[in-house]
Design a protein around this motif. Structure first.
Motif, PDB file in Angstrom:
ATOM      1  N   ASN A 146       0.829  -1.213   0.000  1.00  0.00           N
ATOM      2  CA  ASN A 146       0.000   0.000   0.000  1.00  0.00           C
ATOM      3  C   ASN A 146       0.857   1.254   0.000  1.00  0.00           C
ATOM      4  N   ALA A 147       1.915   1.237   0.810  1.00  0.00           N
ATOM      5  CA  ALA A 147       2.802   2.406   0.888  1.00  0.00           C
ATOM      6  C   ALA A 147       3.454   2.682  -0.462  1.00  0.00           C
ATOM      7  N   LEU A 148       3.803   1.626  -1.171  1.00  0.00           N
ATOM      8  CA  LEU A 148       4.409   1.786  -2.500  1.00  0.00           C
ATOM      9  C   LEU A 148       3.362   2.234  -3.521  1.00  0.00           C
ATOM     10  N   LYS A 149       2.171   1.675  -3.412  1.00  0.00           N
ATOM     11  CA  LYS A 149       1.110   1.984  -4.376  1.00  0.00           C
ATOM     12  C   LYS A 149       0.683   3.442  -4.306  1.00  0.00           C
ATOM     13  N   TYR A 150       0.638   3.984  -3.087  1.00  0.00           N
ATOM     14  CA  TYR A 150       0.185   5.363  -2.905  1.00  0.00           C
ATOM     15  C   TYR A 150       1.354   6.328  -2.673  1.00  0.00           C
ATOM     16  N   ASN A 151       2.522   5.918  -3.120  1.00  0.00           N
ATOM     17  CA  ASN A 151       3.706   6.773  -3.010  1.00  0.00           C
ATOM     18  C   ASN A 151       3.572   7.975  -3.941  1.00  0.00           C
ATOM     19  N   GLN A 152       4.245   9.042  -3.585  1.00  0.00           N
ATOM     20  CA  GLN A 152       4.295  10.190  -4.493  1.00  0.00           C
ATOM     21  C   GLN A 152       5.722  10.728  -4.563  1.00  0.00           C
ATOM     22  N   ASN A 153       6.120  11.065  -5.769  1.00  0.00           N
ATOM     23  CA  ASN A 153       7.448  11.634  -6.039  1.00  0.00           C
ATOM     24  C   ASN A 153       8.610  10.713  -5.635  1.00  0.00           C
ATOM     25  N   HIS A 154       8.348   9.402  -5.626  1.00  0.00           N
ATOM     26  CA  HIS A 154       9.391   8.409  -5.336  1.00  0.00           C
ATOM     27  C   HIS A 154      10.125   8.672  -4.016  1.00  0.00           C
ATOM     28  N   LYS A 155       9.367   9.128  -3.029  1.00  0.00           N
ATOM     29  CA  LYS A 155       9.962   9.345  -1.708  1.00  0.00           C
ATOM     30  C   LYS A 155      10.137   8.004  -0.995  1.00  0.00           C
ATOM     31  N   PRO A 156      11.193   7.867  -0.191  1.00  0.00           N
ATOM     32  CA  PRO A 156      11.503   6.556   0.413  1.00  0.00           C
ATOM     33  C   PRO A 156      10.472   6.107   1.449  1.00  0.00           C
ATOM     34  N   LEU A 157      10.472   4.801   1.667  1.00  0.00           N
ATOM     35  CA  LEU A 157       9.624   4.160   2.666  1.00  0.00           C
ATOM     36  C   LEU A 157      10.524   3.666   3.791  1.00  0.00           C
ATOM     37  N   HIS A 158      10.082   3.834   5.040  1.00  0.00           N
ATOM     38  CA  HIS A 158      10.893   3.426   6.193  1.00  0.00           C
ATOM     39  C   HIS A 158      10.146   2.394   7.038  1.00  0.00           C
ATOM     40  N   ILE A 159      10.861   1.331   7.399  1.00  0.00           N
ATOM     41  CA  ILE A 159      10.321   0.304   8.303  1.00  0.00           C
ATOM     42  C   ILE A 159      11.295   0.194   9.465  1.00  0.00           C
ATOM     43  N   PHE A 160      10.813   0.401  10.666  1.00  0.00           N
ATOM     44  CA  PHE A 160      11.720   0.357  11.810  1.00  0.00           C
ATOM     45  C   PHE A 160      10.991  -0.122  13.057  1.00  0.00           C
ATOM     46  N   GLN A 161      11.783  -0.447  14.064  1.00  0.00           N
ATOM     47  CA  GLN A 161      11.246  -0.966  15.315  1.00  0.00           C
ATOM     48  C   GLN A 161      11.496   0.037  16.431  1.00  0.00           C
ATOM     49  N   GLU A 162      10.460   0.283  17.196  1.00  0.00           N
ATOM     50  CA  GLU A 162      10.579   1.150  18.379  1.00  0.00           C
ATOM     51  C   GLU A 162      10.095   0.342  19.574  1.00  0.00           C
ATOM     52  N   GLU A 163      11.066  -0.146  20.361  1.00  0.00           N
ATOM     53  CA  GLU A 163      10.757  -1.004  21.508  1.00  0.00           C
ATOM     54  C   GLU A 163       9.902  -2.191  21.064  1.00  0.00           C
ATOM     55  N   GLU A 164       8.630  -2.244  21.463  1.00  0.00           N
ATOM     56  CA  GLU A 164       7.798  -3.401  21.127  1.00  0.00           C
ATOM     57  C   GLU A 164       6.764  -3.074  20.044  1.00  0.00           C
ATOM     58  N   THR A 165       7.135  -2.149  19.166  1.00  0.00           N
ATOM     59  CA  THR A 165       6.257  -1.807  18.044  1.00  0.00           C
ATOM     60  C   THR A 165       7.035  -1.861  16.736  1.00  0.00           C
ATOM     61  N   LEU A 166       6.316  -2.204  15.667  1.00  0.00           N
ATOM     62  CA  LEU A 166       6.878  -2.202  14.326  1.00  0.00           C
ATOM     63  C   LEU A 166       6.188  -1.075  13.565  1.00  0.00           C
ATOM     64  N   VAL A 167       6.980  -0.202  12.954  1.00  0.00           N
ATOM     65  CA  VAL A 167       6.439   0.987  12.289  1.00  0.00           C
ATOM     66  C   VAL A 167       6.748   0.945  10.793  1.00  0.00           C
ATOM     67  N   ILE A 168       5.715   1.198   9.986  1.00  0.00           N
ATOM     68  CA  ILE A 168       5.877   1.305   8.537  1.00  0.00           C
ATOM     69  C   ILE A 168       5.431   2.718   8.168  1.00  0.00           C
ATOM     70  N   LYS A 169       6.381   3.517   7.704  1.00  0.00           N
ATOM     71  CA  LYS A 169       6.121   4.944   7.491  1.00  0.00           C
ATOM     72  C   LYS A 169       6.442   5.345   6.059  1.00  0.00           C
ATOM     73  N   ASP A 170       5.499   6.037   5.439  1.00  0.00           N
ATOM     74  CA  ASP A 170       5.725   6.512   4.066  1.00  0.00           C
ATOM     75  C   ASP A 170       5.473   8.013   3.974  1.00  0.00           C
ATOM     76  N   GLN A 171       5.797   8.557   2.826  1.00  0.00           N
ATOM     77  CA  GLN A 171       5.554   9.970   2.544  1.00  0.00           C
ATOM     78  C   GLN A 171       4.676  10.070   1.296  1.00  0.00           C
ATOM     79  N   GLY A 172       3.612   9.256   1.324  1.00  0.00           N
ATOM     80  CA  GLY A 172       2.728   9.164   0.170  1.00  0.00           C
ATOM     81  C   GLY A 172       1.591  10.160   0.194  1.00  0.00           C
TER      82      GLY A 172
END
Length: 238
Positions: A146-172
């Motif tokens: 979904n993050a790739l599909k709704y991306n805009q201007n080819h901005k990067p996607l970030h996946i990271f872990q914060e303690e006991e959470t998994l975060v998927i962040k885009d600039q779409g």
């Protein structure tokens, strides 16, 4: 007269349902037996393919063997998919031990083929989970897709872990509050011109509900979307 009609109706319905149940049981047994037998020819294909690739020097023939290998992998992926759903159907415990960073790496490598030049950066700890590995992979895969599909201007996607959470962040393209409210509805799509049927997030929500993964989504129109998965319940704490 009414009583006779009811009895006849009952007998017809009982016979119809009985035939239907027998057919369903037959199809169920056939599917499971066929799936079991499929694993053998797939293993034979892969074993012989590896031997052919090891002995072959011709570049054109190696390319053909590579295409056969990709097709074989696709077949195996379908096999695993059906196997997974059968195990879920019979309520077999599908949880297993695995490492989160390895799972995310596998998902990202597959999604990179559809990234269309978008960079995917990920930083995940080597933590062990005890969970439905296949299901969690589908969750992460759907969110990344979904993050790739709704991306805009080819901005990067970030996946990271914060303690006991998994975060998927885009600039779409992001979502408004109204769109966010509808996001988990089956068949809903923020942009109907995009490919797909709008069932990805509903599947994600169903999995998270089943396996007690709290999920939060922060999104802003034309800024981006951040999906936060609380994986504390999945951690294999020794």
């Amino acid at each position: 007269m009414l009583a006779t009609s009811l009895i006849i109706g009952y007998l017809i319905v009982s016979y119809t349902l009985s035939s239907l149940f027998k057919t369903n049981r037959f199809l169920d047994i056939l599917l499971k037996d066929t799936l079991h037998e499929l694993n053998i020819p797939l293993s034979v294909i892969n074993a012989n393919l590896q031997m052919l690739q090891a002995d072959e020097q011709d570049v054109k023939k190696l390319k053909r063997l590579e295409r056969i290998e990709l097709a074989s992998k696709d077949l195996y992926a379908l096999y695993k998919e059906v196997d997974y759903y059968i195990k879920k159907e019979i309520q077999e415990d599908v949880r297993e031990k695995f490492y989160l960073d390895e799972l995310v790496d596998t998902v990202v490598q597959k999604q990179k083929e559809m990234a269309n030049g978008v960079d995917i950066f990920y930083n995940i700890l080597h933590v062990e989970l005890f969970a439905d590995k296949h299901g969690l992979a589908k969750v992460i895969s759907n969110l990344v897709h979904n993050a790739l599909k709704y991306n805009q201007n080819h901005k990067p996607l970030h996946i990271f872990q914060e303690e006991e959470t998994l975060v998927i962040k885009d600039q779409g393209i992001g979502m408004s509050e109204a769109e966010l409210f509808l996001a988990f509805n089956r068949y809903y799509q923020a942009d109907t011109t995009k490919e797909g049927y709008g069932i990805g997030l509903s599947l994600v929500k169903a999995y998270c509900d089943e396996f007690k993964i709290a999920m939060r989504i922060n999104s802003q129109k034309n800024v981006g979307t951040e999906v936060i998965l609380d994986i504390a319940y999945l951690l294999n704490k020794k």
